[in-house]
Design a protein around this motif. Structure first.
Motif, short mmCIF file in Angstrom:
data_model
loop_
_atom_site.label_atom_id
_atom_site.label_comp_id
_atom_site.label_asym_id
_atom_site.label_seq_id
_atom_site.Cartn_x
_atom_site.Cartn_y
_atom_site.Cartn_z
N SER A 308 0.81 -1.24 0.00
CA SER A 308 0.00 0.00 0.00
C SER A 308 0.84 1.28 0.00
N PRO A 309 2.06 1.28 0.54
CA PRO A 309 2.86 2.51 0.41
C PRO A 309 3.21 2.82 -1.05
N LEU A 310 3.07 1.83 -1.93
CA LEU A 310 3.46 2.03 -3.33
C LEU A 310 2.27 2.17 -4.27
N ILE A 311 1.11 1.73 -3.83
CA ILE A 311 -0.05 1.68 -4.73
C ILE A 311 -1.26 2.33 -4.05
N PRO A 312 -1.85 3.37 -4.66
CA PRO A 312 -3.03 3.99 -4.08
C PRO A 312 -4.15 2.96 -3.87
N ALA A 313 -4.92 3.12 -2.81
CA ALA A 313 -5.92 2.12 -2.42
C ALA A 313 -6.90 1.81 -3.55
N LYS A 314 -7.34 2.84 -4.24
CA LYS A 314 -8.34 2.62 -5.30
C LYS A 314 -7.77 1.69 -6.38
N GLN A 315 -6.51 1.93 -6.73
CA GLN A 315 -5.90 1.10 -7.79
C GLN A 315 -5.72 -0.34 -7.32
N ALA A 316 -5.33 -0.49 -6.07
CA ALA A 316 -5.14 -1.85 -5.53
C ALA A 316 -6.48 -2.59 -5.53
N HIS A 317 -7.55 -1.87 -5.15
CA HIS A 317 -8.88 -2.50 -5.16
C HIS A 317 -9.26 -2.94 -6.57
N ASP A 318 -8.99 -2.06 -7.53
CA ASP A 318 -9.34 -2.41 -8.92
C ASP A 318 -8.62 -3.68 -9.35
N VAL A 319 -7.35 -3.80 -8.96
CA VAL A 319 -6.58 -4.99 -9.32
C VAL A 319 -7.22 -6.24 -8.69
N LEU A 320 -7.50 -6.14 -7.39
CA LEU A 320 -8.06 -7.32 -6.69
C LEU A 320 -9.45 -7.67 -7.23
N ASP A 321 -10.17 -6.63 -7.67
CA ASP A 321 -11.50 -6.89 -8.25
C ASP A 321 -11.42 -7.77 -9.49
N GLY A 322 -10.26 -7.80 -10.12
CA GLY A 322 -10.12 -8.61 -11.33
C GLY A 322 -9.90 -10.09 -11.04
N TYR A 323 -9.68 -10.42 -9.77
CA TYR A 323 -9.32 -11.80 -9.41
C TYR A 323 -10.46 -12.79 -9.71
N ALA A 324 -11.65 -12.45 -9.25
CA ALA A 324 -12.76 -13.42 -9.34
C ALA A 324 -13.03 -13.80 -10.79
N MET A 325 -13.06 -12.80 -11.64
CA MET A 325 -13.34 -13.05 -13.06
C MET A 325 -12.22 -13.90 -13.67
N ALA A 326 -10.98 -13.54 -13.36
CA ALA A 326 -9.84 -14.29 -13.92
C ALA A 326 -9.91 -15.75 -13.47
N TYR A 327 -10.17 -15.94 -12.17
CA TYR A 327 -10.25 -17.31 -11.65
C TYR A 327 -11.35 -18.08 -12.38
N HIS A 328 -12.52 -17.47 -12.46
CA HIS A 328 -13.68 -18.14 -13.04
C HIS A 328 -13.41 -18.54 -14.50
N GLN A 329 -12.83 -17.60 -15.25
CA GLN A 329 -12.56 -17.90 -16.66
C GLN A 329 -11.59 -19.06 -16.81
N HIS A 330 -10.54 -19.05 -16.01
CA HIS A 330 -9.56 -20.15 -16.09
C HIS A 330 -10.21 -21.47 -15.68
N PHE A 331 -11.00 -21.40 -14.62
CA PHE A 331 -11.61 -22.63 -14.10
C PHE A 331 -12.54 -23.23 -15.16
N VAL A 332 -13.42 -22.41 -15.73
CA VAL A 332 -14.37 -22.93 -16.72
C VAL A 332 -13.60 -23.48 -17.92
N SER A 333 -12.58 -22.76 -18.32
CA SER A 333 -11.86 -23.22 -19.50
C SER A 333 -11.11 -24.54 -19.23
#
Ligand code: AMP
Ligand code: MG
Length: 489
Positions: A308-333
């Motif tokens: 967090s000292p290197l990445i603003p909170a909003k940006q870090a949240h946006d990155v983590l928000d991408g996890y579920a979709m990425a996981y789901h796509q890989h899993f289904v595939s």
């Protein structure tokens, strides 16, 4: 290919400031002997395989003798263990000899696990036992050949030195190769000490070494977190798809490169059970099989906090928000591929989920059932009787088979080609606990290491038919259910 004395050590981690590690030489191990040597991993560091037959080979990979160019050290890290933050862990029994630059310009960490006490040993004895070393050795190679990112294993060296666990065991040293041993916890240790300069230094080190494309980008730290997030999401999907349970997904066991790392009480699920717990020391199932994807995200949130000292909170949240979709796509595939489906669509998840439900109800072996599904006939119902008879609810199977057939028609898939596709992704051979246990008992009781070498070879080709080893693909024996693996290693 190089002799031991010619290995091309180039130690970049050792050049980081002292706050990142402690120089530490291994504790001598009495009368070490070679247990097993893995030629495939030797090639990664350009090591001449003939070297394994040298009399002094075990001396080098027990840590008794140092090869030229090494700069041995233990790394510092912290970690969330079973949800609780521990301020300082570190390599309590592992010593990084150095990094080897191979002919393809790759840099490989060479680490001895079980090489004695270090400044981070806390109450531990700095040793690893032969049992757990064999398990990590075989499993990391098995994962590699399944196509799942992982640390690798070069060799095991044993000794008659006694080590006290739940019973008296003997010591061993595993030589582990990995592009990096930096963990989520490597960042957490500095965040909790408020040492933000060190966080920047480590992040820059990791980006320079592993994500060179990001160097110079003004958002490099956010992009770095995104890389780790995407890789972890994919890794979790890969674990789920082969039924692998890690067992101790603490943040100190999470690789910054999204590799499977620090094998302890892992297990490949046999009877399909989403709540499968492989670790006897985890009775509440924090790290049960079906928890792994969400634990991956929880751990990434810990990493994001440390960054967090290197990445603003909003940006870090946006990155983590991408996890579920990425996981789901890989899993289904991955799961669709296990069904031989060609053009995956989000709707396929229902076909997968209903099959898994039926497998759970009928207590079927996860690996064997998927392997046998390649023989499903899309034209002749009677040809599916062997498959069908494994399910308790035959009507449910028939309904599922109709849907599966309809789905295969959509792809204009032919059975012959589908079987080839499915056999290439549904392993026939996995490292079942009882197979590892057999190899361990032979090694412990009679110093017979042949079974380890046999399994190593078998698991190199998990998708191939190996008729002479057919029994290794059989359903596990009854006694396999009694095997307990815990954190004690
Ligand atoms: P693990 O559960 O193997 O990932 O280990 C968690 C922490 O305990 C790490 O810091 C290890 O280095 C340390 N540790 C585990 N076993 C030992 C041991 N026998 N001696 C010293 N430290 C150990
Ligand atoms: Mg660990």
């Amino acid at each position: 290919m190089h002799k031991l004395e010619q290995l091309n050590f180039e130690n970049t981690f050792a050049r980081l400031p002292n706050s990142f590690h402690s120089r530490q030489t291994p504790t001598p191990l009495p009368d070490p002997y070679l247990v097993s040597f893995n030629a495939n991993a030797a090639r990664l560091i350009d090591l001449d395989c003939e070297e394994a037959s040298r009399k002094d080979f075990a001396e080098h990979f027990s840590g008794n003798r140092m090869m030229p160019g090494t700069d041995p050290l233990s790394m510092i890290y912290a970690g969330h263990q079973f949800g609780h933050f521990v301020q300082q862990l570190g390599d309590g029994r592992a010593i990084l000899l150095g990094e080897i630059r191979n002919n393809s310009a790759e840099l490989w960490d060479v680490q001895l696990k079980g090489a004695g006490i270090t400044p981070y040993s806390r109450q531990g004895d700095g040793r690893a036992v032969l049992r757990s070393s064999i398990r990590e050795y075989l499993c990391s190679e098995a994962m590699h050949w399944l196509g799942i990112p992982t640390s690798r294993a070069l060799c095991i060296v044993g000794s008659d030195e006694e080590v006290y666990r739940e019973r008296i065991e003997t010591a061993a040293v595993l030589t582990r190769l990995s592009p990096s041993h930096v963990r989520f916890g490597s960042f957490e240790v500095f965040f909790h000490r408020g040492q933000h300069e060190q966080i920047t230094t480590l992040a820059d080190f990791v980006i320079n070494r592993h994500f060179p494309d990001l160097v110079g980008d003004s958002d490099k730290y956010q992009l770095f977190l995104n890389e780790v997030t995407q890789r972890t999401a994919k890794l979790m999907a890969q674990w789920q798809s082969v039924g692998f349970s890690h067992g101790v997904m603490n943040t100190d066991n999470m690789s910054i490169l999204g590799l499977t790392f620090d094998y302890g009480p892992f297990g490949f699920m046999e009877t399909y059970d989403p709540g499968y717990i492989c670790n006897h020391s985890d009775p509440r199932g924090r790290y049960a099989y079906d928890q792994q994807p969400q634990v991956g995200l929880w751990n990434l949130a810990c990493l994001a906090q440390a960054l967090s000292p290197l990445i603003p909170a909003k940006q870090a949240h946006d990155v983590l928000d991408g996890y579920a979709m990425a996981y789901h796509q890989h899993f289904v595939s991955l799961m669709s591929a296990k069904l031989g489906i060609l053009n995956t669509s989000p709707l396929d998840i229902e076909l997968i989920a209903s099959l898994l439900r039926m497998m759970q109800d009928s207590q079927l072996d996860y690996t064997r059932l998927f392997r046998s599904l390649a023989n499903f006939s899309s034209s002749e119902n009677a040809a599916n009787d062997i498959l069908r008879n494994q399910f308790i609810d035959r009507e449910a199977f028939d309904a599922w088979a109709d849907n599966y057939r309809a789905r295969l028609l959509l792809d204009s898939s032919n059975d012959f080609e589908r079987k080839i596709r499915m056999d290439a992704v549904n392993p026939k051979y996995i490292l079942r606990n009882y197979l590892a246990q057999d190899a361990i008992e032979k090694a412990e009781k009679t110093r017979d290491f042949c079974e380890i070498d046999l399994l190593l070879k078998l698991l190199e080709k998990p998708f191939d038919e190996q008729p002479e080893k057919e029994s290794y693909a059989a359903a596990p024996p009854e006694w396999a259910r009694q095997i307990e693996v815990s954190c004690s290693s």
